[in-house]
Design a protein around this motif. Structure first.
Motif, short mmCIF file in Angstrom:
data_model
loop_
_atom_site.label_atom_id
_atom_site.label_comp_id
_atom_site.label_asym_id
_atom_site.label_seq_id
_atom_site.Cartn_x
_atom_site.Cartn_y
_atom_site.Cartn_z
N GLY A 178 10.22 2.05 -12.57
CA GLY A 178 9.43 1.03 -11.88
C GLY A 178 10.23 -0.05 -11.20
O GLY A 178 9.64 -0.95 -10.57
N GLN A 208 -5.29 3.13 -5.50
CA GLN A 208 -4.52 2.05 -6.10
C GLN A 208 -5.44 0.96 -6.65
O GLN A 208 -5.23 0.42 -7.74
N THR A 265 0.58 -1.30 -17.06
CA THR A 265 1.86 -0.82 -16.50
C THR A 265 1.72 0.54 -15.84
O THR A 265 2.68 1.04 -15.27
N LEU A 266 0.53 1.13 -15.89
CA LEU A 266 0.33 2.45 -15.27
C LEU A 266 0.51 2.38 -13.76
O LEU A 266 -0.02 1.48 -13.10
N THR A 267 1.22 3.34 -13.22
CA THR A 267 1.37 3.48 -11.77
C THR A 267 1.23 4.95 -11.41
O THR A 267 1.28 5.82 -12.27
N PHE A 268 1.05 5.21 -10.13
CA PHE A 268 1.01 6.59 -9.66
C PHE A 268 2.43 7.10 -9.42
O PHE A 268 3.27 6.40 -8.86
N SER A 269 2.69 8.34 -9.80
CA SER A 269 3.96 8.97 -9.46
C SER A 269 3.94 9.38 -7.99
O SER A 269 2.89 9.39 -7.34
N GLU A 270 5.12 9.74 -7.48
CA GLU A 270 5.20 10.15 -6.08
C GLU A 270 4.36 11.39 -5.82
O GLU A 270 3.66 11.50 -4.80
N LYS A 272 3.87 6.35 -18.42
CA LYS A 272 3.52 5.15 -17.66
C LYS A 272 3.23 5.47 -16.20
O LYS A 272 2.98 4.58 -15.41
N ARG A 273 3.29 6.76 -15.88
CA ARG A 273 3.03 7.16 -14.50
C ARG A 273 1.99 8.27 -14.49
O ARG A 273 2.10 9.25 -15.22
N THR A 313 0.39 11.45 -12.94
CA THR A 313 0.86 12.56 -12.12
C THR A 313 -0.30 13.24 -11.41
O THR A 313 -1.46 12.99 -11.70
#
Length: 462
Positions: A105, A334, A348-353, A385-386, A388
């Protein structure tokens, strides 16, 4: 800094006193610099100063020769302030840790030895990225190009729909909203009500496809006591309940032909008769209808009355499907992730590429409603944390051009979106758009040339 822009605050996390001093002197008085030498000091400074950008030396005590303490601190920083842009500082031979940190991150990395010009450039770029993301969030949520509650959009297609809603809301005209299931037709109907002079009056909605035919008439127009078996008392219908406000007829294409005649009479005369009643009741409502069906086809097939269609469609507002809204899929995803992650304490979660590529590539046949379900499920099921593509139950899209989320592409995409939204908010007034973006007019002209962005409505619709 221009206008009333937020002051730039930088936190330098470095345990070497000499390097602390050198790094501090790289920045002029326009940047508020705070220094911390270990994890405890850093977290205290993060809470106290709320810096937009942090430089983090991974080699911190009690593991100055390794990176374990630095990685722990990186997780803590992004957990407490996920919008913070962290630049990890590593040795020249330590590229593996730098790549790992970015994967966790971090926004960027900088390799020693210290070069003041390069460090200044990397930090300034991080500040600019933070500013663009904040501006983009304000435009998308608070002063979003759509400017309608519940609508997140930056695409010209959806912005045009929202502008139509804004224009017709004050006029008391019957409106037909058309579009596929899940595109947000009811949200737009509520926006029409909220922007109209009827704002403080009732908004009554009824789904014509969800109620059996033998009950729909009573639900719409009400009934008198004894009108049918089980009618033990008189009851108002949705039309009466909406008196003074707005009546929303969802899935009007599914209304039985027998009821269409009574609805037509109501629209013509603005009076109703309850089921089993003989008294005419005047009702003052604005009628908004919606359907996912092609009413003109239904008319040709003698399944929908042509005269009712023309009564309902004084103004027709088509809603584009999500697949036709350029760039909106990722923007909405998002926003949904921020909402659901906050509800579930997983900030803290986000999207992976691969997830973002899959969101862009997917056709979204169920539109926004389908996306809500997929993002909510992924927020619950993601193990790390990501999120997929697999968490979203989407096939991974091909990445023929390399990483879709390298820093240059992220910056350019954020700049392009912010500029487009600012122009829309300012109705293509370049001076006003420049003020919104916090740049000069010449700079804005240079950026619109760089990204081939239309600077007038006429250009935008060519």
């Amino acid at each position: 800094m221009q206008g009333n822009a937020e002051a730039r605050r930088l936190l330098i996390i470095e345990d070497d006193p000499g390097l602390q001093s050198q790094m501090r002197w790289c920045f002029d008085g326009s940047t508020e610099v705070t220094v911390a030498e270990d994890r405890e000091e850093a977290m205290a400074a993060l809470r106290r100063c709320e810096p937009q950008v942090v430089t983090l030396d991974l080699g911190l005590p009690p593991d100055p020769g390794g990176a374990s303490e630095g990685f722990r601190l990186l997780e803590d920083i992004l957990g407490l302030a996920p919008a913070t842009k962290v630049i990890v500082v590593t040795g020249r031979e330590d590229r593996e840790n730098a790549v790992r940190a970015v994967g966790m991150g971090a926004a960027d990395f900088y390799q020693k030895p210290l070069d003041s010009d390069i460090l200044n450039f990397v930090v300034s770029r991080a500040f600019r990225l933070h500013e663009l993301e904040r501006e983009n969030e304000r435009l998308a949520v608070g002063h979003n190009g759509a400017r309608l509650k519940g609508i997140i959009a930056s695409s010209p297609q959806m912005i045009a729909t929202c502008r139509t809603i804004e224009k017709i809301a004050p006029a008391d005209v019957t409106t037909l909203i058309t579009g596929e299931t899940g595109t947000g037709k009811e949200v737009l109907a509520r926006a029409l009500h909220d922007l109209s002079p009827r704002l403080n009056k009732p908004f009554a909605a009824i789904n014509c496809a969800a109620i059996p035919e033998n009950l729909l008439e009573s639900e719409l127009f009400g009934h008198e006591k004894g009108a049918f078996t089980g009618a033990s008392q008189s009851k108002q219908g949705k039309v009466e309940m909406a008196h003074g406000g707005t009546l929303f007829l969802d899935e009007i294409g599914d209304m039985p032909l027998s009821l269409q005649v009574k609805m037509l009479r109501f629209l013509q005369e603005r009076v109703i008769e309850r089921v089993g009643g003989v008294r005419s009741i005047p009702v003052d409502v604005r009628v908004v209808a919606a359907t996912h069906q092609d009413l003109e086809t239904l008319i040709r097939n003698q399944q929908f009355r042509e005269d009712l269609y023309y009564r309902l469609s004084e103004i027709t507002v088509p809603v584009p499907p999500l697949r036709a809204r350029e760039g909106d899929a990722v923007l909405i995803a998002q926003s949904l992730l921020r909402e659901f992650a906050g509800q579930m304490n997983r900030t803290t979660l986000t999207f992976s590429e691969d997830a973002l590529r899959a969101v862009r590539a997917y056709n979204w046949p169920g539109n926004v409603r389908e996306m809500i379900n997929k993002v909510k499920r992924a927020t619950i099921m993601a193990e790390g944390k990501r999120i997929t593509a697999a968490d979203l139950e989407l096939d991974a899209a091909d990445d023929s051009t390399g990483s879709a989320l390298n820093l240059r592409q992220v910056r350019e995409e954020a700049e392009r979106r912010a500029i487009t939204q600012a122009l829309l908010c300012a109705d293509y007034n370049m001076a006003q758009a420049a003020r919104l973006l916090g740049v000069t007019r010449p700079t804005l002209y240079n950026l619109t040339d760089k990204y081939s962005i239309a600077t007038s409505v006429a250009q935008g619709v060519q």
